[in-house]
Design a protein around this motif. Structure first.
Motif, PDB file in Angstrom:
ATOM      1  N   ASN A 155      15.394  -4.410  -1.752  1.00  0.00           N
ATOM      2  CA  ASN A 155      15.823  -4.096  -3.016  1.00  0.00           C
ATOM      3  C   ASN A 155      14.392  -3.660  -3.636  1.00  0.00           C
ATOM      4  O   ASN A 155      14.923  -3.153  -5.020  1.00  0.00           O
ATOM      5  CB  ASN A 155      14.577  -5.642  -3.218  1.00  0.00           C
ATOM      6  N   LEU A 156      13.843  -3.056  -3.078  1.00  0.00           N
ATOM      7  CA  LEU A 156      12.444  -2.296  -3.372  1.00  0.00           C
ATOM      8  C   LEU A 156      13.000  -0.970  -3.581  1.00  0.00           C
ATOM      9  O   LEU A 156      12.896  -0.074  -4.634  1.00  0.00           O
ATOM     10  CB  LEU A 156      10.987  -2.536  -2.187  1.00  0.00           C
ATOM     11  N   GLN A 157      14.553  -0.481  -2.362  1.00  0.00           N
ATOM     12  CA  GLN A 157      14.430   0.818  -3.061  1.00  0.00           C
ATOM     13  C   GLN A 157      15.474   1.132  -4.176  1.00  0.00           C
ATOM     14  O   GLN A 157      15.921   1.715  -4.735  1.00  0.00           O
ATOM     15  CB  GLN A 157      15.367   1.348  -1.762  1.00  0.00           C
ATOM     16  N   GLN A 158      16.016  -0.040  -4.095  1.00  0.00           N
ATOM     17  CA  GLN A 158      17.531   0.211  -5.344  1.00  0.00           C
ATOM     18  C   GLN A 158      16.691   0.016  -6.167  1.00  0.00           C
ATOM     19  O   GLN A 158      17.049   0.026  -7.789  1.00  0.00           O
ATOM     20  CB  GLN A 158      18.133  -1.304  -5.865  1.00  0.00           C
ATOM     21  N   GLN A 159      15.140  -1.437  -6.915  1.00  0.00           N
ATOM     22  CA  GLN A 159      14.201  -0.671  -7.902  1.00  0.00           C
ATOM     23  C   GLN A 159      13.860   0.719  -8.249  1.00  0.00           C
ATOM     24  O   GLN A 159      13.887   1.127  -9.299  1.00  0.00           O
ATOM     25  CB  GLN A 159      13.746  -2.170  -8.211  1.00  0.00           C
ATOM     26  N   ARG A 160      13.054   0.988  -6.954  1.00  0.00           N
ATOM     27  CA  ARG A 160      12.724   2.194  -7.204  1.00  0.00           C
ATOM     28  C   ARG A 160      13.712   4.222  -7.380  1.00  0.00           C
ATOM     29  O   ARG A 160      12.927   4.841  -7.301  1.00  0.00           O
ATOM     30  CB  ARG A 160      11.541   2.632  -6.441  1.00  0.00           C
ATOM     31  N   GLN A 161      14.523   3.625  -6.394  1.00  0.00           N
ATOM     32  CA  GLN A 161      15.686   4.890  -5.810  1.00  0.00           C
ATOM     33  C   GLN A 161      14.592   5.569  -5.302  1.00  0.00           C
ATOM     34  O   GLN A 161      14.121   6.696  -5.153  1.00  0.00           O
ATOM     35  CB  GLN A 161      16.088   6.061  -7.443  1.00  0.00           C
ATOM     36  N   MET A 162      14.172   4.872  -4.033  1.00  0.00           N
ATOM     37  CA  MET A 162      13.671   5.532  -2.883  1.00  0.00           C
ATOM     38  C   MET A 162      14.119   5.996  -2.182  1.00  0.00           C
ATOM     39  O   MET A 162      15.090   5.303  -1.652  1.00  0.00           O
ATOM     40  CB  MET A 162      12.620   4.542  -2.259  1.00  0.00           C
ATOM     41  N   ALA A 163      14.280   6.868  -1.379  1.00  0.00           N
ATOM     42  CA  ALA A 163      14.642   8.069   0.048  1.00  0.00           C
ATOM     43  C   ALA A 163      14.213   6.463   1.044  1.00  0.00           C
ATOM     44  O   ALA A 163      12.457   6.675   1.165  1.00  0.00           O
ATOM     45  CB  ALA A 163      14.346   8.796   0.710  1.00  0.00           C
ATOM     46  N   ILE A 164      14.022   6.694   1.777  1.00  0.00           N
ATOM     47  CA  ILE A 164      13.950   6.230   2.752  1.00  0.00           C
ATOM     48  C   ILE A 164      13.964   6.115   4.192  1.00  0.00           C
ATOM     49  O   ILE A 164      15.043   6.622   4.747  1.00  0.00           O
ATOM     50  CB  ILE A 164      13.916   4.312   3.509  1.00  0.00           C
ATOM     51  N   LEU A 165      13.054   6.728   5.473  1.00  0.00           N
ATOM     52  CA  LEU A 165      13.689   7.199   6.758  1.00  0.00           C
ATOM     53  C   LEU A 165      13.060   5.874   7.555  1.00  0.00           C
ATOM     54  O   LEU A 165      12.014   5.966   7.780  1.00  0.00           O
ATOM     55  CB  LEU A 165      13.101   8.339   7.534  1.00  0.00           C
ATOM     56  N   PHE A 166      13.892   5.113   7.866  1.00  0.00           N
ATOM     57  CA  PHE A 166      13.638   4.259   8.970  1.00  0.00           C
ATOM     58  C   PHE A 166      13.897   4.649   9.982  1.00  0.00           C
ATOM     59  O   PHE A 166      14.855   5.106  10.908  1.00  0.00           O
ATOM     60  CB  PHE A 166      14.952   2.855   8.194  1.00  0.00           C
ATOM     61  N   ILE A 167      12.578   3.817  11.183  1.00  0.00           N
ATOM     62  CA  ILE A 167      12.699   4.277  12.825  1.00  0.00           C
ATOM     63  C   ILE A 167      12.741   2.927  13.533  1.00  0.00           C
ATOM     64  O   ILE A 167      12.050   1.851  12.893  1.00  0.00           O
ATOM     65  CB  ILE A 167      11.355   5.012  12.289  1.00  0.00           C
ATOM     66  N   THR A 168      13.659   3.088  14.566  1.00  0.00           N
ATOM     67  CA  THR A 168      13.437   1.624  15.071  1.00  0.00           C
ATOM     68  C   THR A 168      14.633   2.055  16.644  1.00  0.00           C
ATOM     69  O   THR A 168      14.190   3.237  16.301  1.00  0.00           O
ATOM     70  CB  THR A 168      14.222   0.795  14.426  1.00  0.00           C
TER      71      THR A 168
ATOM     72  N   CYS B 205       0.658  -1.255   0.273  1.00  0.00           N
ATOM     73  CA  CYS B 205       0.250   0.367   0.061  1.00  0.00           C
ATOM     74  C   CYS B 205       0.124   1.523  -0.190  1.00  0.00           C
ATOM     75  O   CYS B 205       0.504   1.942  -0.477  1.00  0.00           O
ATOM     76  CB  CYS B 205      -1.115   0.235   0.845  1.00  0.00           C
ATOM     77  N   ALA B 206       1.989   1.370   0.972  1.00  0.00           N
ATOM     78  CA  ALA B 206       2.714   2.656   0.732  1.00  0.00           C
ATOM     79  C   ALA B 206       3.581   2.627  -0.584  1.00  0.00           C
ATOM     80  O   ALA B 206       3.922   3.935  -0.449  1.00  0.00           O
ATOM     81  CB  ALA B 206       3.801   2.146   2.100  1.00  0.00           C
ATOM     82  N   ILE B 207       3.955   1.643  -1.527  1.00  0.00           N
ATOM     83  CA  ILE B 207       4.755   2.147  -2.564  1.00  0.00           C
ATOM     84  C   ILE B 207       3.628   1.659  -3.589  1.00  0.00           C
ATOM     85  O   ILE B 207       4.347   1.773  -5.088  1.00  0.00           O
ATOM     86  CB  ILE B 207       6.031   0.626  -2.858  1.00  0.00           C
ATOM     87  N   ALA B 208       2.852   1.474  -3.391  1.00  0.00           N
ATOM     88  CA  ALA B 208       1.731   1.647  -4.551  1.00  0.00           C
ATOM     89  C   ALA B 208       1.629   2.788  -5.742  1.00  0.00           C
ATOM     90  O   ALA B 208       1.353   2.746  -7.179  1.00  0.00           O
ATOM     91  CB  ALA B 208       0.364   1.734  -4.059  1.00  0.00           C
ATOM     92  N   SER B 209       2.213   3.874  -4.892  1.00  0.00           N
ATOM     93  CA  SER B 209       2.005   5.010  -5.869  1.00  0.00           C
ATOM     94  C   SER B 209       3.534   5.999  -6.369  1.00  0.00           C
ATOM     95  O   SER B 209       3.859   6.572  -6.562  1.00  0.00           O
ATOM     96  CB  SER B 209       2.001   6.375  -4.884  1.00  0.00           C
ATOM     97  N   ASN B 210       4.420   4.881  -6.041  1.00  0.00           N
ATOM     98  CA  ASN B 210       5.811   4.954  -6.915  1.00  0.00           C
ATOM     99  C   ASN B 210       5.863   6.266  -5.370  1.00  0.00           C
ATOM    100  O   ASN B 210       6.704   7.288  -6.052  1.00  0.00           O
ATOM    101  CB  ASN B 210       6.261   4.809  -7.736  1.00  0.00           C
ATOM    102  N   PRO B 211       6.271   6.867  -4.258  1.00  0.00           N
ATOM    103  CA  PRO B 211       6.960   7.280  -3.659  1.00  0.00           C
ATOM    104  C   PRO B 211       8.185   7.782  -4.078  1.00  0.00           C
ATOM    105  O   PRO B 211       8.776   6.948  -4.238  1.00  0.00           O
ATOM    106  CB  PRO B 211       6.157   7.363  -2.360  1.00  0.00           C
ATOM    107  N   LYS B 212       8.530   9.123  -3.797  1.00  0.00           N
ATOM    108  CA  LYS B 212      10.034   9.572  -3.631  1.00  0.00           C
ATOM    109  C   LYS B 212      11.012   8.716  -1.987  1.00  0.00           C
ATOM    110  O   LYS B 212      11.655   8.611  -2.091  1.00  0.00           O
ATOM    111  CB  LYS B 212       9.825  10.875  -3.618  1.00  0.00           C
ATOM    112  N   LEU B 213       9.336   9.473  -0.766  1.00  0.00           N
ATOM    113  CA  LEU B 213      10.440   8.924   0.186  1.00  0.00           C
ATOM    114  C   LEU B 213       8.888   7.790   1.000  1.00  0.00           C
ATOM    115  O   LEU B 213       8.235   8.471   0.682  1.00  0.00           O
ATOM    116  CB  LEU B 213      10.153  10.742   1.201  1.00  0.00           C
ATOM    117  N   LEU B 214       9.484   7.186   1.504  1.00  0.00           N
ATOM    118  CA  LEU B 214       8.678   6.358   2.773  1.00  0.00           C
ATOM    119  C   LEU B 214       9.744   6.299   3.632  1.00  0.00           C
ATOM    120  O   LEU B 214      10.672   6.051   4.242  1.00  0.00           O
ATOM    121  CB  LEU B 214       9.360   4.698   1.971  1.00  0.00           C
ATOM    122  N   ILE B 215       8.491   6.240   4.219  1.00  0.00           N
ATOM    123  CA  ILE B 215       8.657   6.363   6.348  1.00  0.00           C
ATOM    124  C   ILE B 215       8.302   5.289   6.541  1.00  0.00           C
ATOM    125  O   ILE B 215       6.809   4.291   7.142  1.00  0.00           O
ATOM    126  CB  ILE B 215       8.490   7.616   6.666  1.00  0.00           C
ATOM    127  N   ALA B 216       9.864   3.989   7.196  1.00  0.00           N
ATOM    128  CA  ALA B 216       8.571   2.961   8.360  1.00  0.00           C
ATOM    129  C   ALA B 216       9.129   2.946   9.490  1.00  0.00           C
ATOM    130  O   ALA B 216      10.328   3.061  10.052  1.00  0.00           O
ATOM    131  CB  ALA B 216      10.470   2.382   7.803  1.00  0.00           C
TER     132      ALA B 216
END
Length: 603
Positions: free
Chosen positions: A217-230, A185-196
């Motif tokens: 893998n998704l980041q590599q394929q789509r060249q998304m930026a990811i803000l990974f919270i943990t 659902c999060a990557i459905a619209s091919n976002p530039k920034l994904l907040i996890a």
């Protein structure tokens, strides 16, 4: 700002400058006046480039999720936000905080998307997964209904889910599958920034490794930026390029992953690294944040290094072997022989039985007085069913259980009631296991009343105060309600309640899996101290092999209702005999930045 820094900020996908978030104080909410509490995010600044992963690390309450909600435009209306957030959108650089709600909706979902911490609550239980995914596509794209259906199938295949699952409801999927639906659902619209936001919390290590590999893998394929919270630095090492460590709303350390793991500068960062159980060593106690002198105003590194802390509390192989021999020289407290718990699988209008689920399928083991036997395995392997069968909360299909020589499964009700006080359970979720309508003192005293411990209420109250002191809580807080405590404090209350009936055996069912690593270290140390002080015996159930290895004298690995192998804790880790155990060990985050491109296959 220099010309070079200004140019870098202009080119960044996301630029955050001096972000400050304040929420109304409790007194302000009650009285309706305008009064603000301490900032939940205080002066946060960073840049995130396209295709880069930034790890945002800290304990609960450090401001991680509030930062994410600010970036998504999902803060409550009464929140006050200061600073600047710039996002590089399709029409150029925009000032995110200056946009009105209608303008933000054009970016949210299509340009900036979020994976929430708890996917089971983020998805609507009344709609199928396919309906929710198609709704997301309809809201954020101009595709036709036919194209939306095809795109939904493609997205499920991209996150490694069968398209047949599109017609299932969230409750019909496993935890890992639900998380994959949320990612789709999060990557459905091919976002530039994904907040996890904590996308792997409470997942098995194998499922966790799959989710991390999928995101990479998704980041590599789509060249998304990811803000990974943990809250777990070892997870960040598997995925991120840069790290920000947050403490009480502020960024106390900001550097590359390699630098943070090689030379952590702030004592809080050192503490987070040390709190996590390590597989390479056998420790008597885990270092905690207090050992690293974490103070709000302190800026210099702590006086005790991680290596020094470990050397102080390391257990030698000879000590481990001597303890195990001493334990096994006694008569077993619990003997389990060929235990089986099967469930009927029913389908159709008349609920006819069409099969059988063998949740526990012929398990045998011994548990000795004063021992901790670790039980590890993936979700669905039968760990919790085994624990509840031993407690007689679930009826066993067949087999024999001897508790201190008594036929436990065949005890008459009166004898069973007397012995129940000797076997207690600490649940995974302290929020769900404490009655929200009772004070914590009443919850702790209830087992005393049921088992007639204490002559009167005053005596039980005094004992409850002693138990609170023993688990590190203020006896004055007995009259407070469960919601007035933090997660770690609630788990300590559950431990006090388990101790209230003076048990000999405690079954810990994922008792620390939902806690921050620092709070987890405190609770694990507490359980060890109580065992030494009171002579307790533990069956310690977890999907986290590193935690189980720290706690246990022996480890029992479970898979599909059966025992794969059982043996001394160090032996199971160093010389695993079964492929399943090797996969569990390979999937554990090692806190090694070099593994980022070598996440293990777990299938």
């Amino acid at each position: 700002m220099t010309n070079t820094a200004a140019a870098a900020a202009e080119a960044a996908l996301l630029t955050v400058e001096g972000l400050r978030v304040l929420l109304p104080s409790r007194t302000a909410r009650a009285s309706g006046t305008e009064s603000w509490g301490s900032p939940v995010v205080d002066g946060l600044s960073f840049q995130l480039q396209a295709g880069q992963t930034l790890g945002l690390v800290g304990e609960s309450g450090s401001g991680k999720t509030m930062t994410a909600l600010t970036l998504m435009g999902l803060l409550p209306p009464q929140a006050q936000v200061e600073g600047h957030v710039y996002f590089q959108g399709p029409q150029g650089r925009v000032d995110w905080l200056a946009l009105d709600p209608r303008q933000r909706r054009r970016y949210r979902g299509s340009q900036i998307a979020m994976i929430f911490q708890e996917p089971s609550t983020a998805l609507n239980p009344l709609y199928t997964c396919g309906q929710q995914l198609r709704e997301t596509l309809q809201a954020n794209t101009s595709l036709t209904p036919g194209e939306i259906r095809s795109r939904a199938v493609q997205l499920f295949e991209e996150v490694q889910l069968s398209p047949q699952l599109l017609e299932r409801y969230p409750h019909q999927l496993s935890g890992g599958q639900i998380q994959r639906v949320a990612i789709a659902c999060a990557i459905a619209s091919n976002p530039k920034l994904l907040i996890a936001d904590e996308p792997t919390t409470a997942l098995d290590v194998t499922v966790q490794a799959e989710i991390l590999r999928l995101l990479a893998n998704l980041q590599q394929q789509r060249q998304m930026a990811i803000l990974f919270i943990t809250h777990d630095l070892s997870l960040v090492a598997e995925l991120a390029d840069q790290v920000i460590v947050m403490y009480r709303g502020q960024a106390v350390e900001q550097a590359s992953v390699e630098q943070v793991f090689r030379d952590p500068r702030h004592p809080y960062t050192r503490g987070l690294l040390a709190c996590r159980p390590v597989l390479e060593r056998r420790l008597r106690r885990l270092p905690t944040l207090q050992d690293f002198q974490v103070e709000e105003t302190q800026e210099q590194p702590g006086s005790l290094s991680i290596e020094h802390q470990w050397r102080q509390v390391e257990i030698t192989a000879a000590e481990e072997e001597e303890r195990l021999q001493r334990l096994q020289s006694q008569q077993p407290l619990l003997q389990v022989r060929e235990l089986r718990t099967h469930y009927a699988v029913r389908q159709g209008l008349f609920r006819r039985q069409v099969g059988e689920l063998r949740a526990v399928d012929g398990i045998s083991f011994d548990l000795y007085p004063g021992e901790t036997l670790g039980l590890v395995g993936e979700s669905g392997c039968g760990k919790t069913t085994l624990g509840r069968t031993l407690l007689r909360l679930i009826r066993a299909s067949s087999g024999q259980v001897l508790y201190d020589g008594d036929e436990w499964l065949r005890l008459p009700p009166q004898r069973l009631r007397r012995l129940r006080r000797e076997i207690q359970l600490i649940f995974q979720d302290p929020v769900a296991s404490l009655d929200p309508r009772m004070t914590v003192g009443e919850s702790v005293m209830e087992p005393m009343w049921l088992h007639r411990i204490g002559a009167n209420s005053a005596e039980r109250r005094k004992r409850a105060e002693q138990l609170f002191q023993r688990v590190g809580l203020d006896p004055e807080s007995l009259n407070r309600m469960p919601h007035q405590f933090s997660g770690g404090q609630r788990q300590r209350i559950c431990i006090a309640r388990a101790l209230a009936s003076e048990p000999r055996l405690i079954i810990c069912d994922e008792a620390v899996s939902s806690l921050d690593v620092s709070v987890q270290a405190q609770v694990l140390n507490l359980l060890k101290d109580l065992q030494e002080e009171l002579g307790l015996t533990y069956l310690f159930i977890s999907h986290d092999l590193s935690v189980v290895k720290f706690m246990s004298d022996r480890i029992m690995v479970m898979n599909r209702g059966r025992i794969e192998e059982i043996g001394p804790a160090s032996q199971i880790y160093q010389y695993p005999q079964q492929d399943y155990t090797r996969r569990l060990i390979a999937a554990i985050p090692k806190g090694d930045p070099k593994r980022r491109t070598h996440l293990p296959q777990t299938g």
